[in-house]
Design a protein around this motif. Structure first.
Motif, short mmCIF file in Angstrom:
data_model
loop_
_atom_site.label_atom_id
_atom_site.label_comp_id
_atom_site.label_asym_id
_atom_site.label_seq_id
_atom_site.Cartn_x
_atom_site.Cartn_y
_atom_site.Cartn_z
N LYS A 122 7.20 0.80 -9.54
CA LYS A 122 7.03 -0.48 -8.84
C LYS A 122 5.96 -0.34 -7.75
CE LYS A 122 9.39 -3.60 -5.68
NZ LYS A 122 8.57 -3.22 -4.53
N GLU A 123 6.05 0.77 -7.01
CA GLU A 123 5.05 1.02 -5.97
C GLU A 123 3.65 1.08 -6.56
OE1 GLU A 123 5.59 4.30 -3.34
OE2 GLU A 123 7.77 4.10 -3.40
N ALA A 124 3.53 1.82 -7.65
CA ALA A 124 2.21 2.00 -8.26
C ALA A 124 1.67 0.69 -8.81
CB ALA A 124 2.30 3.05 -9.37
N GLY A 126 2.24 -2.22 -7.65
CA GLY A 126 1.76 -3.01 -6.52
C GLY A 126 0.46 -2.48 -5.94
N ALA A 127 0.26 -1.19 -6.07
CA ALA A 127 -0.91 -0.57 -5.43
C ALA A 127 -2.19 -0.72 -6.24
CB ALA A 127 -0.62 0.91 -5.18
N PHE A 128 -2.08 -0.70 -7.56
CA PHE A 128 -3.28 -0.76 -8.40
C PHE A 128 -3.39 -2.13 -9.07
CE2 PHE A 128 -2.16 3.82 -8.52
CZ PHE A 128 -3.31 4.31 -7.92
N GLY A 143 7.52 -8.32 -7.37
CA GLY A 143 6.33 -7.49 -7.20
C GLY A 143 5.86 -6.93 -8.53
#
Lengths: 162, 446
Positions: A122-124, A126-128, A143
């Motif tokens: 999920k973090e990735a 959102g980041a890319f 997200g």
């Protein structure tokens, strides 16, 4: 002696395959759909299963507006990884050798990022801006944008990614 | 009386203690007995559980480390950006999900440093003919058999931006007397405008054949221990101009389910090719600029199938002979390949056409190879048949003549990055004794 050696050899050869079969048979989520998720800013809403295979094989590397695709995958042992290998028609070993070759061709910079958890996915995502990942529907979080595949959403009849 | 009862209760306490001791003994005894009587299957279960616990502990450690990093970064930055563009998650999941949180974008960075990869090999080869053929990769022709190290490749890639990157491949090749040469096999600046248009400038391996495009120079990527003669590198006696300096453009052709791709190359090959018959002569082809155009399709309906071809043209002249003549060189290639589900079926045919200027003579050199292999767990048995037929009056391939024959063997993968290969070759040579060979190879990637 010969017999025991033969048994040992057979065991070492067939062991991984049997383990894989055993995993596939015993996994409670064997036929569970897996969602294809992307960054929320990605304008794509629907892709075909064939496009999805090309994306995760590194053959298609940009989204329609030119943003580079960033592959996010789960580590071996997860259900999403099993579905990924099924999608590509590869074993774990073939997958690793495939990406060694892709990097060596110069077609890919590195093997896709493999993450331990769906939370990290999920973090990735959102980041890319160009990120794409496979996530079990229960782990889809705000997200993440879920794509339709061949016109179907996860859980619908005819959804092809499982 | 109560006192007496109290006195009488002392023995009861002793009894309770005895009962506790007995129960403990029973429990310990039972556990000990269970441990002694556990079946092999139970041991495996326990081992699996222990493994799972270890994995979970490792994951826990990883997550704790990750949480510490995130907490540190959040304290340092205190930056929160609202993401108004995020559409809601699917309704079925939104209810279960925690409140939306913006991902910490500063935590995920693309690697912009250099990525290194290495490929190596160790070989043993023996031939049944003492009359020497070309020795490459350190193999000494004419000997009963010997070990050699072949190529050691260092591959470097570095991303300069989202769309541009640099690729370089340096090969250390063994020569005679265990000396080594250094060759810059590839050095390319790569730019991807889109899937439809990708450009590379620099020294590249030509897209003149499927084999040259797909397997490059790492033996680890090959199923077999060596390349087919026609697709062998030119500096190791191969028939094709396998390397060049120039520009290469590739990409998809909008073709729907046909999956068509194109290839265009313009550059200078300047091929130097040693004779393979052991004469020691070297042909410096002194090529002019070449043009190479190719197409291939990967139909969606047949995953793993690739059909394609290419057309290559340049002008060559053997600068090692007095008063060299310019020769038109045209190479036409076609391939049908299926690689999927553990099956590898490669079929590739070539026609090399040489036409000396101001001459009525044309030399045609047909060549092909067919290779089939199937993976069974770690083992991949393979079979290959190859054929090349060159006119001995052709100045460039007079050493080749007619050659054909099968190769078979197996590749065993010890792991994802180490493979052992054993291969037997039988080559029929026109006007020369048949050549039989055994090759064994350990190839690896790191």
């Amino acid at each position: 002696m010969m017999r025991s050696t033969a048994i040992l050899l057979l065991t070492s050869l067939l062991g991984p395959a049997l383990a894989q079969i055993s995993y596939a048979q015993n996994s409670p989520a064997q036929d569970q759909d897996v969602a294809v998720v992307v960054n929320p800013k990605n304008p794509v809403i629907d892709i075909t299963k064939s496009e999805l295979r090309k994306i995760f094989a590194g053959e298609k590397r940009t989204w329609p507006r030119g943003v580079s695709i960033k592959l996010i995958v789960r580590v071996p042992g997860s259900y999403e990884r099993v579905v990924l290998l099924r999608l590509l028609g590869m074993s774990e070993s073939e997958y690793k050798q495939y990406w060694i070759a892709e990097v060596f061709h110069g077609d890919a910079q590195a093997e896709p990022v493999a993450l331990f958890s769906n939370g990290m996915q999920k973090e990735a995502i959102g980041a890319f801006p160009g990120a794409i990942a496979l996530v079990t529907p229960g782990d889809v979080k705000p997200g993440m944008k879920v794509l339709k595949v061949d016109g179907h959403s996860p859980g619908e009849p005819g959804y092809p990614v499982h | 009386m109560p006192r007496q009862e109290e006195d009488a209760s002392v023995p009861r306490g002793t009894i309770r203690t005895c009962i506790h001791c007995a129960l403990l003994a029973l429990l310990l005894g039972g556990a000990h007995s269970w441990a002694q009587n556990t079946r092999p299957g139970d041991h495996e279960t326990v081992e699996q559980l222990v493994q799972q616990i270890k994995q979970l502990q490792q994951q826990d450690l990883d997550l704790q480390a990750r949480i510490k990093i995130l907490e540190g970064q959040q304290q340092a930055t205190r930056v929160t950006e609202a993401d108004t563009a995020s559409p809601p998650a699917p309704p079925q999941d939104a209810e279960k999900a925690p409140p939306p949180q913006e991902a910490p974008q500063h935590d995920w960075k693309d690697l912009r440093g250099m990525q290194w990869r290495g490929f190596g090999e160790f070989n043993y080869k023996v031939l049944d003919q003492r009359q020497p053929e070309l020795g490459t990769d350190g193999f000494v022709p004419g000997s009963a058999g010997n070990f050699y190290s072949g190529d050691f490749d260092l591959f470097i890639s570095a991303r300069m931006s989202d769309k541009s990157s640099v690729v370089a491949e340096v090969a250390f090749g063994e020569l005679d007397h265990q000396t080594f040469s250094v060759d810059l096999e590839r050095f390319l600046v790569h730019y991807e405008f889109s899937d439809y248009f990708k450009m590379s400038f620099g020294r590249y391996q030509t897209g003149i054949s499927y084999f040259n495009t797909e397997f490059r120079s790492a033996k680890f990527l090959l199923t077999t221990a060596d390349r087919p003669l026609v697709a062998q590198f030119a500096d190791e006696g191969g028939l094709l101009p396998t390397q060049a300096v120039g520009v290469s453009i590739t990409g998809l052709v909008p073709s729907g389910k046909l999956g068509m791709n194109y290839l265009f190359e313009y550059g200078s090959s300047d091929t130097v090719r040693p004779d393979i018959n052991g004469s020691g002569e070297v042909n410096d082809e002194n090529n002019g600029n070449h043009i190479n155009v190719g197409f291939f399709i990967r139909p969606e309906a047949f995953s793993g199938l690739q059909i394609g071809g290419s057309f290559y043209h340049d002008k060559v002249s053997n600068s090692t002979v007095p008063s060299p003549v310019r020769i038109d060189q045209t190479i036409v290639n076609a391939h049908v390949v299926y690689v999927a589900h553990g099956i590898e079926f490669l079929n590739e045919g070539f026609l090399l056409r040489h036409w000396p200027e101001n001459s009525s003579i044309t030399f045609n050199t047909p060549a092909f190879y067919s290779q089939f292999s199937k993976r069974f767990a770690h083992i991949r048995p393979f079979f290959r048949y190859q054929y090349a037929n060159a006119n001995i009056q052709n100045l460039f391939f007079e050493d080749v003549g007619l050659r054909y024959g099968p190769s078979f063997g197996a590749r065993y993968d010890f792991s994802d990055s180490i493979a052992f290969k054993a291969q037997l070759d039988h080559t029929v040579r026109k006007d020369q004794p048949d050549l039989n060979g055994l090759q064994m190879q350990i190839a690896f990637a790191f």
